[in-house]
Design a protein around this motif. Structure first.
Motif, PDB file in Angstrom:
ATOM      1  N   ARG A  34      -3.279  18.208-110.238  1.00 40.95           N
ATOM      2  CA  ARG A  34      -3.737  18.436-108.801  1.00 40.95           C
ATOM      3  C   ARG A  34      -3.467  16.982-108.207  1.00 40.95           C
ATOM      4  O   ARG A  34      -3.743  16.210-108.548  1.00 40.95           O
ATOM      5  CB  ARG A  34      -5.276  18.885-108.619  1.00 40.95           C
ATOM      6  N   TRP A  35      -3.149  17.013-106.959  1.00 38.55           N
ATOM      7  CA  TRP A  35      -3.016  15.928-106.038  1.00 38.55           C
ATOM      8  C   TRP A  35      -3.591  16.317-104.681  1.00 38.55           C
ATOM      9  O   TRP A  35      -3.096  17.557-104.216  1.00 38.55           O
ATOM     10  CB  TRP A  35      -1.742  15.370-105.861  1.00 38.55           C
ATOM     11  N   SER A  36      -4.326  15.324-103.933  1.00 39.89           N
ATOM     12  CA  SER A  36      -4.664  16.033-102.703  1.00 39.89           C
ATOM     13  C   SER A  36      -4.931  14.774-101.720  1.00 39.89           C
ATOM     14  O   SER A  36      -5.378  13.701-102.361  1.00 39.89           O
ATOM     15  CB  SER A  36      -5.744  16.819-102.677  1.00 39.89           C
ATOM     16  N   THR A  37      -5.162  14.932-100.475  1.00 43.33           N
ATOM     17  CA  THR A  37      -5.392  13.984 -99.387  1.00 43.33           C
ATOM     18  C   THR A  37      -6.014  14.801 -98.301  1.00 43.33           C
ATOM     19  O   THR A  37      -5.609  16.007 -98.143  1.00 43.33           O
ATOM     20  CB  THR A  37      -4.308  13.129 -99.233  1.00 43.33           C
ATOM     21  N   THR A  38      -6.654  14.056 -97.807  1.00 42.50           N
ATOM     22  CA  THR A  38      -7.250  14.537 -96.261  1.00 42.50           C
ATOM     23  C   THR A  38      -6.503  13.871 -95.114  1.00 42.50           C
ATOM     24  O   THR A  38      -6.592  12.356 -95.191  1.00 42.50           O
ATOM     25  CB  THR A  38      -8.856  14.600 -96.393  1.00 42.50           C
ATOM     26  N   VAL A  39      -6.231  14.502 -94.110  1.00 42.14           N
ATOM     27  CA  VAL A  39      -5.400  14.133 -92.987  1.00 42.14           C
ATOM     28  C   VAL A  39      -6.423  14.321 -91.725  1.00 42.14           C
ATOM     29  O   VAL A  39      -6.728  15.659 -91.601  1.00 42.14           O
ATOM     30  CB  VAL A  39      -3.968  14.591 -92.611  1.00 42.14           C
ATOM     31  N   THR A  40      -6.773  13.461 -91.044  1.00 46.86           N
ATOM     32  CA  THR A  40      -7.533  13.900 -89.847  1.00 46.86           C
ATOM     33  C   THR A  40      -6.712  13.883 -88.543  1.00 46.86           C
ATOM     34  O   THR A  40      -5.915  13.221 -88.251  1.00 46.86           O
ATOM     35  CB  THR A  40      -8.564  12.522 -89.554  1.00 46.86           C
ATOM     36  N   VAL A  41      -7.047  15.165 -88.089  1.00 48.31           N
ATOM     37  CA  VAL A  41      -6.408  15.701 -86.913  1.00 48.31           C
ATOM     38  C   VAL A  41      -7.530  15.792 -85.888  1.00 48.31           C
ATOM     39  O   VAL A  41      -7.929  16.680 -85.932  1.00 48.31           O
ATOM     40  CB  VAL A  41      -5.353  16.937 -87.171  1.00 48.31           C
ATOM     41  N   HIS A  42      -7.235  15.282 -84.540  1.00 48.11           N
ATOM     42  CA  HIS A  42      -8.322  15.342 -83.716  1.00 48.11           C
ATOM     43  C   HIS A  42      -9.687  15.159 -84.174  1.00 48.11           C
ATOM     44  O   HIS A  42     -10.759  16.168 -83.909  1.00 48.11           O
ATOM     45  CB  HIS A  42      -8.055  16.764 -82.820  1.00 48.11           C
ATOM     46  N   GLY A  43      -9.895  14.397 -85.095  1.00 51.31           N
ATOM     47  CA  GLY A  43     -11.209  14.304 -85.509  1.00 51.31           C
ATOM     48  C   GLY A  43     -11.853  15.097 -86.517  1.00 51.31           C
ATOM     49  O   GLY A  43     -12.811  15.091 -87.484  1.00 51.31           O
ATOM     50  N   GLU A  44     -10.980  16.053 -86.894  1.00 49.59           N
ATOM     51  CA  GLU A  44     -11.113  17.081 -88.008  1.00 49.59           C
ATOM     52  C   GLU A  44     -10.374  16.928 -89.256  1.00 49.59           C
ATOM     53  O   GLU A  44      -9.179  16.725 -89.327  1.00 49.59           O
ATOM     54  CB  GLU A  44     -10.894  18.583 -87.483  1.00 49.59           C
ATOM     55  N   PRO A  45     -10.995  17.109 -90.419  1.00 50.64           N
ATOM     56  CA  PRO A  45     -10.073  17.083 -91.876  1.00 50.64           C
ATOM     57  C   PRO A  45      -9.210  18.221 -92.078  1.00 50.64           C
ATOM     58  O   PRO A  45      -9.663  19.239 -91.817  1.00 50.64           O
ATOM     59  CB  PRO A  45     -11.197  16.759 -92.727  1.00 50.64           C
TER      60      PRO A  45
END
Length: 79
Positions: free
Chosen positions: A58-69
């Protein structure tokens, strides 16, 4: 990405799907996503994403868009 699942055959195709997702998210919040895009690109360029997938499945990341993950993940599975 989020609740969307895309099946791919190899790591190169998975990288393309992640790049497409980042491009789509950039349209919604360019400044915030641009920072995350650099981090994601670095993970792929350095081999860290592929190493994580090989070692942990597994590989993962979180991207924030308009303050939401928004979770982006590659999960190794046999289909």
């Amino acid at each position: 990405m989020g609740s969307r699942t895309v099946r791919v055959k190899n790591f190169r195709d998975a990288r393309s799907v992640v790049a497409e997702a980042i491009t789509g998210l950039t349209a919604h919040d360019p400044e915030a996503v641009a920072r995350s895009a650099m981090t994601v690109n670095a993970a792929f360029e350095s081999g860290a994403a592929e190493h994580s997938l090989t070692a942990h499945g597994r590989w993962s990341t979180t991207v924030t868009v308009h303050g939401e993950p928004v979770l982006l993940a590659i999960i190794k599975k046999r289909w």
